[in-house]
Design a protein around this motif. Sequence first.
Motif, PDB file in Angstrom:
ATOM      1  N   GLY A 270     -28.425  53.254 -25.760  1.00 34.33           N
ATOM      2  CA  GLY A 270     -27.083  53.725 -25.428  1.00 34.33           C
ATOM      3  C   GLY A 270     -27.074  54.536 -24.151  1.00 34.33           C
ATOM      4  O   GLY A 270     -28.059  55.206 -23.802  1.00 34.33           O
ATOM      5  N   ILE A 271     -25.929  54.491 -23.434  1.00 35.49           N
ATOM      6  CA  ILE A 271     -25.827  55.205 -22.165  1.00 35.49           C
ATOM      7  C   ILE A 271     -24.748  56.285 -22.198  1.00 35.49           C
ATOM      8  O   ILE A 271     -24.474  56.906 -21.169  1.00 35.49           O
ATOM      9  CB  ILE A 271     -25.562  54.245 -20.999  1.00 35.49           C
ATOM     10  CG1 ILE A 271     -24.170  53.603 -21.130  1.00 35.49           C
ATOM     11  CG2 ILE A 271     -26.647  53.169 -20.920  1.00 35.49           C
ATOM     12  CD1 ILE A 271     -23.727  52.894 -19.865  1.00 35.49           C
ATOM     13  N   SER A 277     -19.857  64.183 -22.678  1.00 35.13           N
ATOM     14  CA  SER A 277     -19.670  64.655 -21.311  1.00 35.13           C
ATOM     15  C   SER A 277     -19.799  63.564 -20.254  1.00 35.13           C
ATOM     16  O   SER A 277     -19.714  63.858 -19.067  1.00 35.13           O
ATOM     17  CB  SER A 277     -20.668  65.775 -21.013  1.00 35.13           C
ATOM     18  OG  SER A 277     -22.001  65.310 -21.133  1.00 35.13           O
ATOM     19  N   GLY A 278     -20.013  62.322 -20.663  1.00 31.35           N
ATOM     20  CA  GLY A 278     -20.104  61.251 -19.670  1.00 31.35           C
ATOM     21  C   GLY A 278     -21.261  60.325 -19.934  1.00 31.35           C
ATOM     22  O   GLY A 278     -21.674  60.109 -21.077  1.00 31.35           O
ATOM     23  N   LEU A 279     -21.799  59.761 -18.845  1.00 32.22           N
ATOM     24  CA  LEU A 279     -22.859  58.779 -18.954  1.00 32.22           C
ATOM     25  C   LEU A 279     -24.226  59.424 -18.779  1.00 32.22           C
ATOM     26  O   LEU A 279     -24.413  60.328 -17.972  1.00 32.22           O
ATOM     27  CB  LEU A 279     -22.690  57.688 -17.890  1.00 32.22           C
ATOM     28  CG  LEU A 279     -21.398  56.862 -17.929  1.00 32.22           C
ATOM     29  CD1 LEU A 279     -21.381  55.848 -16.793  1.00 32.22           C
ATOM     30  CD2 LEU A 279     -21.253  56.153 -19.269  1.00 32.22           C
ATOM     31  N   CYS A 280     -25.181  58.910 -19.537  1.00 33.85           N
ATOM     32  CA  CYS A 280     -26.574  59.281 -19.332  1.00 33.85           C
ATOM     33  C   CYS A 280     -27.093  58.607 -18.055  1.00 33.85           C
ATOM     34  O   CYS A 280     -26.591  57.559 -17.640  1.00 33.85           O
ATOM     35  CB  CYS A 280     -27.429  58.839 -20.510  1.00 33.85           C
ATOM     36  SG  CYS A 280     -27.035  59.635 -22.078  1.00 33.85           S
ATOM     37  N   CYS A 290     -28.485  60.324 -25.987  1.00 33.75           N
ATOM     38  CA  CYS A 290     -27.593  59.209 -25.655  1.00 33.75           C
ATOM     39  C   CYS A 290     -27.305  58.354 -26.888  1.00 33.75           C
ATOM     40  O   CYS A 290     -28.111  58.276 -27.815  1.00 33.75           O
ATOM     41  CB  CYS A 290     -28.205  58.330 -24.571  1.00 33.75           C
ATOM     42  SG  CYS A 290     -28.723  59.223 -23.090  1.00 33.75           S
ATOM     43  N   GLN A 291     -26.156  57.686 -26.867  1.00 37.33           N
ATOM     44  CA  GLN A 291     -25.760  56.781 -27.937  1.00 37.33           C
ATOM     45  C   GLN A 291     -24.928  55.650 -27.347  1.00 37.33           C
ATOM     46  O   GLN A 291     -24.482  55.719 -26.198  1.00 37.33           O
ATOM     47  CB  GLN A 291     -24.944  57.518 -28.995  1.00 37.33           C
ATOM     48  CG  GLN A 291     -23.623  58.076 -28.474  1.00 37.33           C
ATOM     49  CD  GLN A 291     -22.873  58.884 -29.518  1.00 37.33           C
ATOM     50  OE1 GLN A 291     -23.454  59.372 -30.471  1.00 37.33           O
ATOM     51  NE2 GLN A 291     -21.568  59.030 -29.328  1.00 37.33           N
ATOM     52  N   ASP A 292     -24.721  54.582 -28.150  1.00 34.43           N
ATOM     53  CA  ASP A 292     -23.847  53.513 -27.688  1.00 34.43           C
ATOM     54  C   ASP A 292     -22.421  53.797 -28.128  1.00 34.43           C
ATOM     55  O   ASP A 292     -22.139  54.844 -28.733  1.00 34.43           O
ATOM     56  CB  ASP A 292     -24.345  52.149 -28.170  1.00 34.43           C
ATOM     57  CG  ASP A 292     -24.324  52.011 -29.692  1.00 34.43           C
ATOM     58  OD1 ASP A 292     -23.616  52.776 -30.374  1.00 34.43           O
ATOM     59  OD2 ASP A 292     -25.024  51.109 -30.206  1.00 34.43           O
TER      60      ASP A 292
END
Length: 749
Positions: A270-271, A277-280, A290-292
Motif C-alpha cells: 500500500g502507498i 496524511s497523504g502518500l507514502c 502504509c496501507q492500500d
Amino acid sequence: MLIQNKTSFAVLTAFVFSSQLFANDRPEASLEPEASVSDQDMEIIEVYAQKRLQKITDVSVAVTALNSDSITRLQLKDTTQLASLVPSMKTTNNAGEGTPPALNIRGVGMIDYNTSTVSPIAIYNDGVVSGSANNLSVNLFDLEHVEVLRGPQGTLFGRNTTGGAILLRSKKPEETFGGYVNASVAQHDHQQLTTALNMPLTDNTGARLAVNHHDYQFSTNNLMPNQPDGGLKQTSARLMVVSTFDDLTATIKFEHADWRGKPKPIASNGILKTDGSGLCSPSQAGSSMCQDQLGNQVGGNDFWDVNADTADRTHDSEIWGASITLDWQLSNQVLISSITAIRELDRFHSWDSDGPANFIEGTMGTDNKLLSQEFNLAYENQNLFWQTGLFFLNEKIDQDSSFDLARDLRAIPAAAANALNFFYDNELENESWAIYSQFDYQLNDSFLFTAGLRFTEEETRYHANADLDTAFGIFQDYWDISGNVDDEELSGKLALIKTLSANNSLYASYTRGYKSGGYNAGYSISEQQAKDSTYAPETLNAYEVGLKLNSPKRELQWHVAAFYYDYQDQQVFVNVPDRQVPYHLLKNAGDSIIYGLDSELVYTPSSNLQFMLNIGYLPKAQTGSFEQGDLVVNQTRLPFSSRWNVSTRAIYETNVWQRQLTVELAADYQSDFYFDQNENPYTEQQAYTVINGRISYQAHPDLLLSIWGKNLTNTEYAELRFDSIAALKAVTELKGESRQLGVEIMYSF
C-alpha cells in the motif's frame, strides 16, 4: 552506415589499438573460461553458434559459452538464472515461477506473462526450438554446455528472433558404463537430487538417462494465518539414445517434466499513509506506516514479509517431448541433417495480486502443443562453408483462464454489480514456414566473408471467446471473435571477420532481424479490448563490431562488442495506467534506438587462480512512441533495461591433504530499471548486487563435497513490481529470494 556516432567510432578505434597488444599470438593451449583453473591443456573456446563446432574467434556473433561445471557450481536451476553469467542479459519470473518468464538481451525482450506470447529470444534445446514463451523455462541438468547468442538470429536457426538465442546441449551417451549422483540440501526446505546413468547397449548404440528433482519453498514469509509461503516440487527426466553407423548418426530423445506446488505469494504494498496524511514515498511503500485503499497492510517490516490469501492458489505443469535427429554424412563435403520434434505442455497456474483481499485474482490454464521439422544441408570445400535449410513449425495454444474482479463486493448488495468474473476459452494456432541459407567464404588468409538470407511466412489464427459471470447471472459468449494475422518477410546478415593472428580476430556485421505479428490473448474485459489485441511484425537493423583477443600465453582473454540497434515497429508490452481494472496490451511502439557495449574478460595469472569480469553497458534503450485513443506511450526507457550489468567471478584452487580444494565467489550487479514503460518511481527497482559463493573439496577421486551460498549479503530486490495504484492504491510485488546456505555431495561411478 555501420558506425552511427562518435561513441561507436571511439570504441572501434580502441579495438584496433588494443589488438596490437595481442599481436604476437601463437597456437598454444588455452584455458576455457568455464574450465577448471588447473586445466592448462584446453584448446581455445569452441562453440556451436553457427550450427557447427568452430573456434569462437571464427564466428561473427557475440556469444557466451558456459560448461556444465559452472552451472552446477553456481546452483543455476533453470534458464531464468543464466543472466548472472552473461553480459547485457536480464531474466525474471515476472508472474511467478512456472509462468512464461521474461528474457531480455541488450534491451530486447518481452515483459509479458500472457501464455500466447512469443518471445524475441528463443531457446534451442538440442536443436529443437522453444516456440512460445510457455517453453522458455527449462531446468538445467546433465548438460554438456550452454551458449547464449546476443543479437538477431535467423539465417541459421529454425525460428527468427530479434533479441538472441540460448543453445542447450545435453550430455550424450559415452562408450563406457558410468554415471553420478548429486544431492543437495539447503535452507528454505530445499532438496535437490540429480543423477545420470550412461549405458552402452551395443557396439554402435548407447543410452543416457538423467533425472533431476527439486523440492523447495520460497523465502517469502506469509503472515496471513493458515496461508502457505509457496513452493514447488519439480521432477524432470531425459533419455537419449544415440546410434552411429558408417555414415549415419541417429539421436532419439525423450523428456518429461512434472511441476506441482503453490505459487509464490505476492506483497500488496500500500502507498497510503495510515494516518491519512497523504502518500507514502516509494521506499516506504508496504511498510507498517502504509496501507492500500481497503485498509490492508502487509503487517511486518521485514522485506520478505507478505500478507496474501494463497491457500487456494496452485500450480501444476506437465511436459512431454520427443525428438529424433538424423545426421547423414553423404560425403566428405556434404552433411544432411533432419530434426523432428513434438512437445506438449499442460499447465494450470492460479495467481493473486491484491494481498489479503479478493479483488484482483485469476488463473492461467494452458494446453500447448508444438510440432517442428527442420532439414539442413551443409557443404564444405577448401574456402567455402555453406548451410541451407527448411523449417516448419505448428503450435497450438488452448487457453482456459479466468480473471476475477472485486469478488468481495458480491456480499454487498449495493456494490455487487461491480463484481465480475471473466472466463476465457481462447484458441490460437501459429504456423511458420521458412527457408534460410548462409555461407562463409575465405577471401584470403586474413578475411572471412559471411552472408545469409532468410524468407519467412508466418500466420496466427485465433478464436477468442469469453463468458462473464456476474451477481445477476452468467452471460454466455460475452464476446466471440475470430481472425488471423499473417505476414512474410526477408531478413539476412552480412559480416566480415579480419584475422589478426592465430587466435585473435576483429569482426563487423549487419543483421536484419524480424519477429512476426500475432494475437495477444490476455485478460481483456471488453469485446473492443479483445479486438484490439492484434499486433504487427517488428524488424531490427543491428550493426555490430567486435574484437576477440587472446594473449600469447592465453593468460588473458577479452571478447568485446559494440552494437547499434535501429528498431522499427517494436513490439512493446504496455501497462496502461490510471485504470480501475488492470489493462495490458502488446502494441507496436514505432521506431526506437538501442546501443551499447558487451565485454567478457578472463584473466588467469597462475595455474590455480582465475578472474572473470563481464560488463554490459546500455546507455540508450529507448521505446518508440505509441498513441491509441487516450493511451500515449512516450519515448521512455525500455522496461527491464539496466544501464549497467556487471558480473564477476573469482576461482582459487589449492591442495589440502593432497586433495583439491576449490573456492569460488561470484557477484552480479544490476543498475536501476523499471518494470514497465511508465517510469513510475513506485515500480522502479533500484540498483542491487547479489553475491554467491561455493567451497568444494575433492575428498576422493569419485567424491566431491561442497558448501554453497546464494545471495550471501541478503540483498533485497524484486522479481516484479506491478502498478496497481489506480485499482488498489498499492504496488504488487514479487520478492526475490533471500540468503540461502546449503551443502552438496556428488558421487561419480
